[in-house]
Design a protein around this motif. Structure first.
Motif, PDB file in Angstrom:
ATOM      1  N   VAL A  37      25.967 -24.644  15.283  1.00 42.48           N
ATOM      2  CA  VAL A  37      25.168 -25.858  15.340  1.00 42.48           C
ATOM      3  C   VAL A  37      25.908 -26.967  14.621  1.00 42.48           C
ATOM      4  N   ASN A  38      26.002 -28.102  15.263  1.00 38.43           N
ATOM      5  CA  ASN A  38      26.504 -29.304  14.610  1.00 38.43           C
ATOM      6  C   ASN A  38      25.275 -30.033  14.093  1.00 38.43           C
ATOM      7  N   LEU A  39      25.158 -30.160  12.790  1.00 34.24           N
ATOM      8  CA  LEU A  39      23.946 -30.725  12.199  1.00 34.24           C
ATOM      9  C   LEU A  39      23.716 -32.178  12.603  1.00 34.24           C
ATOM     10  N   ASP A  40      24.752 -32.851  13.106  1.00 34.36           N
ATOM     11  CA  ASP A  40      24.607 -34.245  13.535  1.00 34.36           C
ATOM     12  C   ASP A  40      24.247 -34.381  15.009  1.00 34.36           C
ATOM     13  N   GLU A  41      24.306 -33.299  15.758  1.00 31.92           N
ATOM     14  CA  GLU A  41      24.040 -33.346  17.190  1.00 31.92           C
ATOM     15  C   GLU A  41      22.532 -33.349  17.464  1.00 31.92           C
ATOM     16  N   LYS A  62      23.767 -22.199   5.855  1.00 24.35           N
ATOM     17  CA  LYS A  62      22.569 -21.499   6.320  1.00 24.35           C
ATOM     18  C   LYS A  62      21.325 -22.261   5.906  1.00 24.35           C
ATOM     19  N   GLU A  63      21.274 -22.672   4.668  1.00 24.60           N
ATOM     20  CA  GLU A  63      20.103 -23.416   4.181  1.00 24.60           C
ATOM     21  C   GLU A  63      19.976 -24.757   4.879  1.00 24.60           C
ATOM     22  N   GLU A  64      21.106 -25.475   5.035  1.00 26.70           N
ATOM     23  CA  GLU A  64      21.072 -26.759   5.732  1.00 26.70           C
ATOM     24  C   GLU A  64      20.636 -26.563   7.182  1.00 26.70           C
ATOM     25  N   LEU A  65      21.196 -25.551   7.817  1.00 25.46           N
ATOM     26  CA  LEU A  65      20.870 -25.259   9.209  1.00 25.46           C
ATOM     27  C   LEU A  65      19.391 -24.948   9.351  1.00 25.46           C
ATOM     28  N   LYS A  66      18.895 -24.067   8.515  1.00 25.12           N
ATOM     29  CA  LYS A  66      17.486 -23.673   8.583  1.00 25.12           C
ATOM     30  C   LYS A  66      16.585 -24.887   8.385  1.00 25.12           C
ATOM     31  N   GLU A  67      16.857 -25.672   7.366  1.00 25.00           N
ATOM     32  CA  GLU A  67      16.019 -26.839   7.076  1.00 25.00           C
ATOM     33  C   GLU A  67      16.132 -27.888   8.178  1.00 25.00           C
ATOM     34  N   ASN A  68      17.347 -28.119   8.669  1.00 25.19           N
ATOM     35  CA  ASN A  68      17.552 -29.111   9.718  1.00 25.19           C
ATOM     36  C   ASN A  68      16.825 -28.730  10.999  1.00 25.19           C
ATOM     37  N   TYR A  73      13.275 -29.660  14.915  1.00 22.66           N
ATOM     38  CA  TYR A  73      12.983 -28.960  16.179  1.00 22.66           C
ATOM     39  C   TYR A  73      11.975 -27.835  16.014  1.00 22.66           C
ATOM     40  N   THR A  74      11.070 -27.984  15.080  1.00 24.64           N
ATOM     41  CA  THR A  74      10.111 -26.935  14.761  1.00 24.64           C
ATOM     42  C   THR A  74       9.373 -26.431  15.991  1.00 24.64           C
ATOM     43  N   LEU A  92       9.398 -18.936   6.969  1.00 22.09           N
ATOM     44  CA  LEU A  92       9.759 -19.626   8.210  1.00 22.09           C
ATOM     45  C   LEU A  92       8.527 -19.942   9.054  1.00 22.09           C
ATOM     46  N   ILE A  93       7.619 -18.999   9.131  1.00 19.11           N
ATOM     47  CA  ILE A  93       6.397 -19.217   9.899  1.00 19.11           C
ATOM     48  C   ILE A  93       5.549 -20.305   9.233  1.00 19.11           C
ATOM     49  N   ASN A  94       5.438 -20.261   7.908  1.00 19.78           N
ATOM     50  CA  ASN A  94       4.674 -21.284   7.191  1.00 19.78           C
ATOM     51  C   ASN A  94       5.281 -22.670   7.348  1.00 19.78           C
ATOM     52  N   LYS A  95       6.602 -22.730   7.547  1.00 15.12           N
ATOM     53  CA  LYS A  95       7.264 -24.021   7.765  1.00 15.12           C
ATOM     54  C   LYS A  95       7.163 -24.469   9.220  1.00 15.12           C
TER      55      LYS A  95
END
Length: 135
Positions: A37-41, A62-68, A73-74, A92-95
């Motif tokens: 994943v490109n975090l800017d895409e 991993k943390e940036e990816l998960k949060e981003n 895109y939740t 993850l479900i709660n988020k």
């Protein structure tokens, strides 16, 4: 009829292509694959994004990816992971993650999950439901 747009993101060749092979049998899906994943895409054109947040990225990524992904895109995120850690899955479900499959789920669960997430619903495989309801 509009095809459902699916993005499979996983650095593991076997996982990416295995999911692609399973989903490619459905005529109503337009499937793309990426290694990372490109975090800017911008991924908002996809109806479903399938990924594993624990794959071999650095811990920070991993943390940036998960949060981003969870932030942007939740509503379309389908996590397919070997992780069966109950607190992490609950987090993850709660988020807001609408879908979570373990890597030992059935092909029918994968197909159902993609369909349900694309329709704006939630889907958790039987193993996840067992983990979350086991006392």
């Amino acid at each position: 009829m509009k095809k459902t747009s699916v993005l499979i993101v996983d650095p593991q060749y076997l996982t990416r292509n295995g999911l692609f092979h399973l989903l490619d049998n459905l005529d109503d899906l337009n499937i793309e694959m990426k290694e990372d994943v490109n975090l800017d895409e911008d991924y908002s054109s996809y109806d479903v994004i399938i990924t594993d947040y624990l794959e071999p990225y650095t811990t920070q990524v991993k943390e940036e990816l998960k949060e981003n992904l969870l932030e942007k895109y939740t509503d379309r995120l389908l996590i397919v992971s070997a992780d069966q850690n109950k607190p992490r899955i609950k987090e993850l479900i709660n988020k807001g993650a609408p879908g979570y499959l373990t890597k030992d789920c059935t092909p029918d669960e994968i197909l159902s999950a993609v369909e349900m997430i694309a329709q704006g619903n939630r889907f958790y495989c039987n193993k996840v439901l067992e983990l979350l309801t086991h006392v």
